[in-house]
Design a protein around this motif. Structure first.
Motif, PDB file in Angstrom:
ATOM      1  N   PHE A   1      13.845  -5.905  -1.079  1.00 49.42           N
ATOM      2  CA  PHE A   1      12.556  -6.468  -1.371  1.00 49.42           C
ATOM      3  C   PHE A   1      11.406  -5.482  -1.079  1.00 49.42           C
ATOM      4  O   PHE A   1      11.689  -4.653  -0.322  1.00 49.42           O
ATOM      5  N   THR A   2      10.366  -5.601  -1.588  1.00 47.63           N
ATOM      6  CA  THR A   2       9.311  -4.667  -1.710  1.00 47.63           C
ATOM      7  C   THR A   2       7.903  -5.354  -0.548  1.00 47.63           C
ATOM      8  O   THR A   2       7.848  -6.470  -0.949  1.00 47.63           O
ATOM      9  N   MET A   3       7.285  -4.576   0.275  1.00 46.50           N
ATOM     10  CA  MET A   3       6.058  -4.909   0.894  1.00 46.50           C
ATOM     11  C   MET A   3       5.008  -3.741   0.506  1.00 46.50           C
ATOM     12  O   MET A   3       5.615  -2.393   0.439  1.00 46.50           O
ATOM     13  N   ILE A   4       4.049  -4.154   0.861  1.00 43.20           N
ATOM     14  CA  ILE A   4       2.745  -3.130   0.530  1.00 43.20           C
ATOM     15  C   ILE A   4       2.224  -3.260   2.230  1.00 43.20           C
ATOM     16  O   ILE A   4       1.985  -4.356   2.839  1.00 43.20           O
ATOM     17  N   LEU A   5       2.144  -2.183   2.650  1.00 41.61           N
ATOM     18  CA  LEU A   5       1.647  -1.969   4.018  1.00 41.61           C
ATOM     19  C   LEU A   5       0.401  -1.849   4.148  1.00 41.61           C
ATOM     20  O   LEU A   5      -0.587  -1.340   3.407  1.00 41.61           O
TER      21      LEU A   5
ATOM     22  N   GLN B   1       6.091 -12.828   5.615  1.00 44.15           N
ATOM     23  CA  GLN B   1       5.904 -11.789   6.849  1.00 44.15           C
ATOM     24  C   GLN B   1       4.654 -11.553   7.086  1.00 44.15           C
ATOM     25  O   GLN B   1       4.480 -11.346   8.463  1.00 44.15           O
ATOM     26  N   PRO B   2       3.701 -11.244   6.437  1.00 39.39           N
ATOM     27  CA  PRO B   2       2.306 -10.524   6.942  1.00 39.39           C
ATOM     28  C   PRO B   2       1.624 -11.545   7.897  1.00 39.39           C
ATOM     29  O   PRO B   2       0.936 -11.292   8.688  1.00 39.39           O
ATOM     30  N   GLU B   3       1.893 -12.988   7.675  1.00 34.51           N
ATOM     31  CA  GLU B   3       1.383 -14.047   8.480  1.00 34.51           C
ATOM     32  C   GLU B   3       1.663 -13.916  10.204  1.00 34.51           C
ATOM     33  O   GLU B   3       1.139 -14.214  10.748  1.00 34.51           O
ATOM     34  N   TRP B   4       3.004 -13.278  10.346  1.00 32.34           N
ATOM     35  CA  TRP B   4       3.555 -13.238  11.687  1.00 32.34           C
ATOM     36  C   TRP B   4       4.017 -11.752  11.968  1.00 32.34           C
ATOM     37  O   TRP B   4       4.137 -11.734  13.332  1.00 32.34           O
ATOM     38  N   ASP B   5       3.746 -10.729  11.313  1.00 32.02           N
ATOM     39  CA  ASP B   5       3.955  -9.454  11.868  1.00 32.02           C
ATOM     40  C   ASP B   5       3.150  -9.095  13.014  1.00 32.02           C
ATOM     41  O   ASP B   5       1.803  -9.096  12.810  1.00 32.02           O
TER      42      ASP B   5
ATOM     43  N   ASN C   1       1.186  -4.374  10.233  1.00 34.46           N
ATOM     44  CA  ASN C   1       1.636  -3.359   9.464  1.00 34.46           C
ATOM     45  C   ASN C   1       1.838  -4.003   8.098  1.00 34.46           C
ATOM     46  O   ASN C   1       2.061  -3.027   7.027  1.00 34.46           O
ATOM     47  N   LEU C   2       1.930  -4.993   7.821  1.00 34.22           N
ATOM     48  CA  LEU C   2       2.214  -5.440   6.482  1.00 34.22           C
ATOM     49  C   LEU C   2       1.069  -6.420   5.781  1.00 34.22           C
ATOM     50  O   LEU C   2       0.373  -7.347   6.496  1.00 34.22           O
ATOM     51  N   GLU C   3       0.593  -5.510   4.298  1.00 40.90           N
ATOM     52  CA  GLU C   3      -0.418  -6.205   3.849  1.00 40.90           C
ATOM     53  C   GLU C   3       0.064  -7.403   3.269  1.00 40.90           C
ATOM     54  O   GLU C   3      -0.795  -8.418   3.057  1.00 40.90           O
ATOM     55  N   GLN C   4       1.041  -7.227   2.190  1.00 42.49           N
ATOM     56  CA  GLN C   4       1.382  -8.413   1.436  1.00 42.49           C
ATOM     57  C   GLN C   4       2.645  -8.102   0.685  1.00 42.49           C
ATOM     58  O   GLN C   4       3.241  -6.851   0.583  1.00 42.49           O
TER      59      GLN C   4
ATOM     60  N   LEU D   1      -1.939   1.307   1.754  1.00 42.21           N
ATOM     61  CA  LEU D   1      -1.195   0.364   0.805  1.00 42.21           C
ATOM     62  C   LEU D   1      -0.243   0.805   0.350  1.00 42.21           C
ATOM     63  O   LEU D   1       0.012   0.542  -0.844  1.00 42.21           O
ATOM     64  N   ALA D   2       0.516   1.676   0.944  1.00 41.49           N
ATOM     65  CA  ALA D   2       1.873   2.237   0.547  1.00 41.49           C
ATOM     66  C   ALA D   2       2.942   0.980   0.012  1.00 41.49           C
ATOM     67  O   ALA D   2       2.966   0.157   0.796  1.00 41.49           O
TER      68      ALA D   2
END
Length: 153
Positions: free
Chosen positions: A58-62, A33-37, A41-44, A66-67
């Motif tokens: 699922f979890t994301m780091i913003l 998802q970070p590739e195309w956000d 807003n999405l770090e990894q 980096l929340a």
């Protein structure tokens, strides 16, 4: 809660020159998802969190501070539909939802619709960001997703 006169559902659609399975794989795998956000807003996200059913989390780091956010899958149909509601780790969902719908057209083309719905948002801290999420933001994600899908497919 949003003002009763506000538009709280934002939607954008576009045709993508890739099959629904290829596009869906990019959406259902949070690590991609970070590739195309388009909101930047999405770090990894850690690999191995591929969404497979309603109830998955699922979890994301913003990128901002980096929340970590947990994303609770509330709708799922393999290859066609996925929606989730984010929340802070271990906290109630504040009531906003990201939704992706894919409609195969013909010969490797797919109509992709991206929706942000903050009708049920109750967290006042998130209202400004919700109000600033426009069709242009959603379209940016669609455009980047299309680029990734055509490169993959």
């Amino acid at each position: 809660m949003p003002d009763t006169n506000e538009t709280t559902v934002v939607t954008a659609s576009r045709e993508v020159d890739a099959d629904a399975a290829t596009i869906f794989e990019l959406i259902a795998d949070p690590s991609r998802q970070p590739e195309w956000d388009g909101n930047d807003n999405l770090e990894q996200a850690d690999p191995g969190q591929r969404v497979r059913a309603v109830g998955d989390v699922f979890t994301m780091i913003l990128t901002k501070d980096l929340a970590v956010r947990q994303n609770h899958v509330v709708a799922f149909e393999e290859g066609r539909l996925i929606a989730w509601r984010p929340s802070e780790v271990g906290k109630p969902q504040p009531g906003h939802e990201w939704r992706w719908q894919l409609e195969p057209l013909d010969d490797g083309r797919t109509l992709v619709t991206h929706t942000y719905d903050w009708t049920d948002l109750i967290d006042e801290k998130r209202m400004v960001r919700a109000r600033n999420t426009t069709e242009a933001n959603l379209r940016a994600s669609l455009d980047r997703l299309a680029t990734a899908a055509t490169a993959t497919g």
